[in-house]
Design a protein around this motif. Structure first.
Motif, mmCIF file in Angstrom:
data_model
loop_
_atom_site.group_PDB
_atom_site.id
_atom_site.type_symbol
_atom_site.label_atom_id
_atom_site.label_comp_id
_atom_site.label_asym_id
_atom_site.label_seq_id
_atom_site.Cartn_x
_atom_site.Cartn_y
_atom_site.Cartn_z
ATOM 1 N N GLY A 19 -10.568 -5.869 -3.543
ATOM 2 C CA GLY A 19 -11.350 -6.433 -2.404
ATOM 3 C C GLY A 19 -11.013 -5.593 -1.358
ATOM 4 O O GLY A 19 -10.434 -4.653 -1.318
ATOM 5 N N CYS A 20 -11.853 -5.849 0.060
ATOM 6 C CA CYS A 20 -11.841 -5.249 0.854
ATOM 7 C C CYS A 20 -10.888 -5.940 2.148
ATOM 8 O O CYS A 20 -10.842 -7.149 2.153
ATOM 9 N N LYS A 21 -10.273 -5.162 3.181
ATOM 10 C CA LYS A 21 -9.452 -5.962 4.159
ATOM 11 C C LYS A 21 -10.504 -6.427 5.237
ATOM 12 O O LYS A 21 -11.231 -5.496 5.842
ATOM 13 N N ALA A 22 -10.252 -7.524 5.628
ATOM 14 C CA ALA A 22 -11.141 -8.019 6.487
ATOM 15 C C ALA A 22 -10.496 -7.735 8.183
ATOM 16 O O ALA A 22 -11.458 -7.279 8.981
ATOM 17 N N ASP A 23 -9.381 -7.825 8.150
ATOM 18 C CA ASP A 23 -8.748 -7.478 9.481
ATOM 19 C C ASP A 23 -7.844 -6.144 9.209
ATOM 20 O O ASP A 23 -7.509 -6.044 8.036
ATOM 21 N N GLY A 24 -7.318 -5.412 10.327
ATOM 22 C CA GLY A 24 -6.370 -4.324 10.113
ATOM 23 C C GLY A 24 -7.257 -3.149 9.646
ATOM 24 O O GLY A 24 -6.578 -2.270 9.229
ATOM 25 N N THR A 25 -8.485 -3.258 9.972
ATOM 26 C CA THR A 25 -9.230 -1.878 9.897
ATOM 27 C C THR A 25 -9.746 -1.129 11.106
ATOM 28 O O THR A 25 -10.247 -0.044 11.041
ATOM 29 N N GLN A 26 -9.180 -1.380 12.248
ATOM 30 C CA GLN A 26 -9.517 -0.840 13.654
ATOM 31 C C GLN A 26 -8.081 -0.154 14.106
ATOM 32 O O GLN A 26 -7.025 -0.794 13.814
ATOM 33 N N ALA A 95 4.268 -2.359 -1.274
ATOM 34 C CA ALA A 95 3.293 -2.984 -0.178
ATOM 35 C C ALA A 95 2.000 -3.278 -1.000
ATOM 36 O O ALA A 95 1.327 -2.095 -1.595
ATOM 37 N N ARG A 96 1.255 -4.315 -1.029
ATOM 38 C CA ARG A 96 -0.069 -4.262 -1.553
ATOM 39 C C ARG A 96 -1.095 -3.726 -0.390
ATOM 40 O O ARG A 96 -1.043 -4.091 0.834
ATOM 41 N N VAL A 97 -1.954 -2.820 -0.784
ATOM 42 C CA VAL A 97 -2.944 -2.277 -0.093
ATOM 43 C C VAL A 97 -4.142 -2.451 -0.332
ATOM 44 O O VAL A 97 -4.588 -2.227 -1.637
ATOM 45 N N LEU A 98 -5.286 -3.003 0.493
ATOM 46 C CA LEU A 98 -6.500 -3.216 0.321
ATOM 47 C C LEU A 98 -7.678 -2.145 0.784
ATOM 48 O O LEU A 98 -7.028 -1.250 1.565
ATOM 49 N N LYS A 99 -8.485 -2.027 0.272
ATOM 50 C CA LYS A 99 -9.726 -1.091 0.588
ATOM 51 C C LYS A 99 -9.902 -0.926 1.932
ATOM 52 O O LYS A 99 -10.224 -2.403 2.529
ATOM 53 N N GLY A 100 -9.899 -0.014 2.993
ATOM 54 C CA GLY A 100 -10.391 -0.038 4.291
ATOM 55 C C GLY A 100 -8.984 -0.418 5.314
ATOM 56 O O GLY A 100 -9.046 -0.464 6.554
#
Length: 135
Positions: A19-26, A95-100
């Motif tokens: 999945g994609c990251k909802a927050d933490g992308t800015q 650490a689990r890292v999501l896309k974005g």
């Protein structure tokens, strides 16, 4: 080494990274950043190696923020041990890292130096990443 002082449980299940990251992308702290292009796991050794590569490139007069933290224990059983008898001992942390998701942020450096440092960090991490700047 980056790992938590204490956790709620000693051992965790593996889980899935999708999945994609909802927050933490800015960008929150710096002018430049390194963002993951795929989901996956990063070990605490890889995070520290990437941080050291970035800081060595910049020498002094720079700021680096690490936005990921290895908080999930990874277990393994010793070699030549029979099946069963419970889960193995803690071997390391991931650490689990999501896309974005943003992995590192940088400030007080030039654009060319930041791009070169991002390339060095990309070789240390096991994921494909993207360098971007604040706009």
């Amino acid at each position: 080494m980056l790992y938590p002082k204490r956790t709620k449980f000693r051992k965790y299940q593996k889980g899935r990274c999708k999945g994609c990251k909802a927050d933490g992308t800015q960008l929150c702290f710096g002018k430049y950043g390194i963002k993951s292009c795929e989901a996956g796991r990063i070990s605490y050794q890889a995070i520290e190696a990437a941080r050291r590569a970035i800081s060595r490139k910049f020498r002094r007069n720079s700021k680096i923020w690490v936005r990921v933290f290895a908080d999930i224990p990874i277990t393994s059983k010793p070699a030549e041990v029979r099946m069963g008898k419970g889960k193995g001992n803690t071997k390391g942390w991931i650490a689990r890292v999501l896309k974005g998701q943003i992995l590192f942020e940088m400030d007080c450096v030039s654009l060319s130096n930041a791009q070169q440092a991002a390339t060095l960090a990309a070789h240390k991490l096991g994921l494909s990443i993207k360098f971007f700047k604040w706009s």
